[in-house]
Enzyme design. Structure first.
Site, PDB file in Angstrom:
ATOM      1  N   LYS A  37     110.040 127.946  17.284  1.00  0.00           N
ATOM      2  CA  LYS A  37     110.993 127.423  15.738  1.00  0.00           C
ATOM      3  C   LYS A  37     111.809 126.903  16.624  1.00  0.00           C
ATOM      4  O   LYS A  37     112.430 125.554  15.659  1.00  0.00           O
ATOM      5  CB  LYS A  37     111.434 129.028  14.988  1.00  0.00           C
ATOM      6  CG  LYS A  37     110.571 129.719  14.518  1.00  0.00           C
ATOM      7  CD  LYS A  37     110.967 130.671  13.758  1.00  0.00           C
ATOM      8  CE  LYS A  37     110.447 131.785  13.397  1.00  0.00           C
ATOM      9  NZ  LYS A  37     110.711 133.168  13.029  1.00  0.00           N
ATOM     10  N   GLY A  38     112.624 126.985  17.250  1.00  0.00           N
ATOM     11  CA  GLY A  38     113.448 125.991  18.072  1.00  0.00           C
ATOM     12  C   GLY A  38     113.830 124.199  18.647  1.00  0.00           C
ATOM     13  O   GLY A  38     114.291 123.692  18.299  1.00  0.00           O
ATOM     14  N   GLU A  93     109.347 120.066  22.881  1.00  0.00           N
ATOM     15  CA  GLU A  93     109.963 121.217  23.329  1.00  0.00           C
ATOM     16  C   GLU A  93     111.833 121.269  22.991  1.00  0.00           C
ATOM     17  O   GLU A  93     112.373 120.509  23.429  1.00  0.00           O
ATOM     18  CB  GLU A  93     109.556 122.092  24.846  1.00  0.00           C
ATOM     19  CG  GLU A  93     110.262 122.917  24.846  1.00  0.00           C
ATOM     20  CD  GLU A  93     109.214 124.634  24.282  1.00  0.00           C
ATOM     21  OE1 GLU A  93     110.017 124.757  23.124  1.00  0.00           O
ATOM     22  OE2 GLU A  93     109.069 125.426  24.883  1.00  0.00           O
ATOM     23  N   ASP A  94     112.310 122.059  22.358  1.00  0.00           N
ATOM     24  CA  ASP A  94     114.139 122.505  22.231  1.00  0.00           C
ATOM     25  C   ASP A  94     114.512 122.470  23.918  1.00  0.00           C
ATOM     26  O   ASP A  94     115.116 122.024  24.382  1.00  0.00           O
ATOM     27  CB  ASP A  94     114.251 123.143  21.575  1.00  0.00           C
ATOM     28  CG  ASP A  94     114.034 124.925  22.298  1.00  0.00           C
ATOM     29  OD1 ASP A  94     112.829 124.321  22.638  1.00  0.00           O
ATOM     30  OD2 ASP A  94     114.174 125.768  21.208  1.00  0.00           O
ATOM     31  N   ASP A  97     113.229 126.077  30.563  1.00  0.00           N
ATOM     32  CA  ASP A  97     113.905 126.621  32.140  1.00  0.00           C
ATOM     33  C   ASP A  97     113.116 126.871  32.695  1.00  0.00           C
ATOM     34  O   ASP A  97     113.241 126.490  33.699  1.00  0.00           O
ATOM     35  CB  ASP A  97     114.209 127.948  31.061  1.00  0.00           C
ATOM     36  CG  ASP A  97     115.565 128.461  31.479  1.00  0.00           C
ATOM     37  OD1 ASP A  97     116.097 128.159  32.184  1.00  0.00           O
ATOM     38  OD2 ASP A  97     115.680 129.836  31.057  1.00  0.00           O
ATOM     39  N   LYS A 125     116.830 122.411  31.388  1.00  0.00           N
ATOM     40  CA  LYS A 125     117.880 123.561  32.761  1.00  0.00           C
ATOM     41  C   LYS A 125     116.904 123.206  33.603  1.00  0.00           C
ATOM     42  O   LYS A 125     115.373 123.735  33.657  1.00  0.00           O
ATOM     43  CB  LYS A 125     117.684 124.737  31.928  1.00  0.00           C
ATOM     44  CG  LYS A 125     119.021 124.527  30.717  1.00  0.00           C
ATOM     45  CD  LYS A 125     118.817 125.601  29.962  1.00  0.00           C
ATOM     46  CE  LYS A 125     118.738 127.110  30.865  1.00  0.00           C
ATOM     47  NZ  LYS A 125     119.407 128.147  29.911  1.00  0.00           N
ATOM     48  N   PHE A 146     123.457 130.206  28.701  1.00  0.00           N
ATOM     49  CA  PHE A 146     122.784 130.728  27.576  1.00  0.00           C
ATOM     50  C   PHE A 146     123.144 129.904  26.561  1.00  0.00           C
ATOM     51  O   PHE A 146     124.344 129.381  26.275  1.00  0.00           O
ATOM     52  CB  PHE A 146     122.464 131.356  27.041  1.00  0.00           C
ATOM     53  CG  PHE A 146     121.545 132.186  26.106  1.00  0.00           C
ATOM     54  CD1 PHE A 146     120.371 132.240  26.633  1.00  0.00           C
ATOM     55  CD2 PHE A 146     122.053 132.383  24.714  1.00  0.00           C
ATOM     56  CE1 PHE A 146     119.551 132.688  25.671  1.00  0.00           C
ATOM     57  CE2 PHE A 146     121.058 132.534  23.489  1.00  0.00           C
ATOM     58  CZ  PHE A 146     119.278 132.733  23.908  1.00  0.00           C
ATOM     59  N   ASP A 153     118.425 129.391  19.789  1.00  0.00           N
ATOM     60  CA  ASP A 153     118.878 131.057  18.846  1.00  0.00           C
ATOM     61  C   ASP A 153     118.502 131.903  19.767  1.00  0.00           C
ATOM     62  O   ASP A 153     118.813 132.115  21.153  1.00  0.00           O
ATOM     63  CB  ASP A 153     117.930 131.006  18.335  1.00  0.00           C
ATOM     64  CG  ASP A 153     116.498 131.853  19.015  1.00  0.00           C
ATOM     65  OD1 ASP A 153     116.475 133.609  18.152  1.00  0.00           O
ATOM     66  OD2 ASP A 153     116.158 131.169  19.484  1.00  0.00           O
ATOM     67  N   ARG A 159     120.685 128.725  14.667  1.00  0.00           N
ATOM     68  CA  ARG A 159     119.525 127.334  14.748  1.00  0.00           C
ATOM     69  C   ARG A 159     120.323 126.457  13.683  1.00  0.00           C
ATOM     70  O   ARG A 159     120.025 125.483  13.794  1.00  0.00           O
ATOM     71  CB  ARG A 159     118.454 127.680  14.412  1.00  0.00           C
ATOM     72  CG  ARG A 159     117.454 128.577  15.776  1.00  0.00           C
ATOM     73  CD  ARG A 159     116.112 128.675  14.667  1.00  0.00           C
ATOM     74  NE  ARG A 159     115.027 129.970  15.145  1.00  0.00           N
ATOM     75  CZ  ARG A 159     114.359 129.764  16.144  1.00  0.00           C
ATOM     76  NH1 ARG A 159     114.939 128.640  17.394  1.00  0.00           N
ATOM     77  NH2 ARG A 159     114.557 130.469  16.913  1.00  0.00           N
TER      78      ARG A 159
END
Length: 174
Positions: A37-38, A93-94, A97, A125, A146, A153, A159
């Site tokens: 969802k990000g 992609e949001d 990592d 990141k 974070f 989220d 969000r």
């Protein structure tokens, strides 16, 4: 929460990425595969910045759950519907990592023989990266921490914030 990236800064990064993609694909149609969802907010804004023909499809994966770090297990919840054989595909992609999710996604989509497969992320990141994945388009490069907001989220909350914030789950908003 401490604001790290303002709405205006995010918008400038999205615009820059849109111009880069438009330049690279000026004579082609591309399929944006949005990771839900990000990435939904980022993808919506990015799609409006791209000037070449665009189609959009969605995938839903999970690797975080209610945690602040990736579990390392990638669960494919929803796959794309589009036939990507011979198409130019960009995964949207949001945040990237560890890179484990993107490695699994690129392997999954490469099996479908796209003409090209690239990766675009709002947040790149690098500190905890364990997978050597190639990120073709990055908005913001950061070391660690974070974050929430602009689609990102914590346990399905935050969000809707229009900026990106450093988040401490021990100091949640009421």
């Amino acid at each position: 929460m401490k604001q790290l990236y303002s709405k205006d800064y995010i918008s400038a990064q999205v615009s820059r990425i849109g111009k880069e993609i438009s330049r690279d694909y000026r004579d082609s149609e591309i399929l944006l595969v949005v990771i839900l969802k990000g990435a939904m907010l980022f993808a919506a804004d990015l799609a409006r910045e791209i000037t070449c023909p665009v189609t959009i499809d969605f995938m839903r994966v999970s690797s975080y759950g209610a945690n602040t770090s990736s579990s390392g297990e990638i669960l494919l919840k929803t796959d794309i519907e589009a036939n990507i054989c011979g198409k130019h595909v960009i995964i949207i992609e949001d945040i990237i990592d560890t890179g484990l999710t993107l490695q699994a996604l690129t392997n999954h989509l490469q099996q479908r023989s796209p003409a090209s497969l690239k990766v675009c992320t709002l947040i790149n990141k690098k500190k905890r990266r364990v997978s050597a994945i190639n990120v073709d388009y990055s908005g913001i490069i950061m070391d660690d921490g974070f974050i929430v907001g602009y689609g990102l989220d914590y346990n399905e909350h935050y969000r809707n914030l229009d900026a990106i914030y450093q988040f401490d789950p021990n100091k949640q908003l009421p």
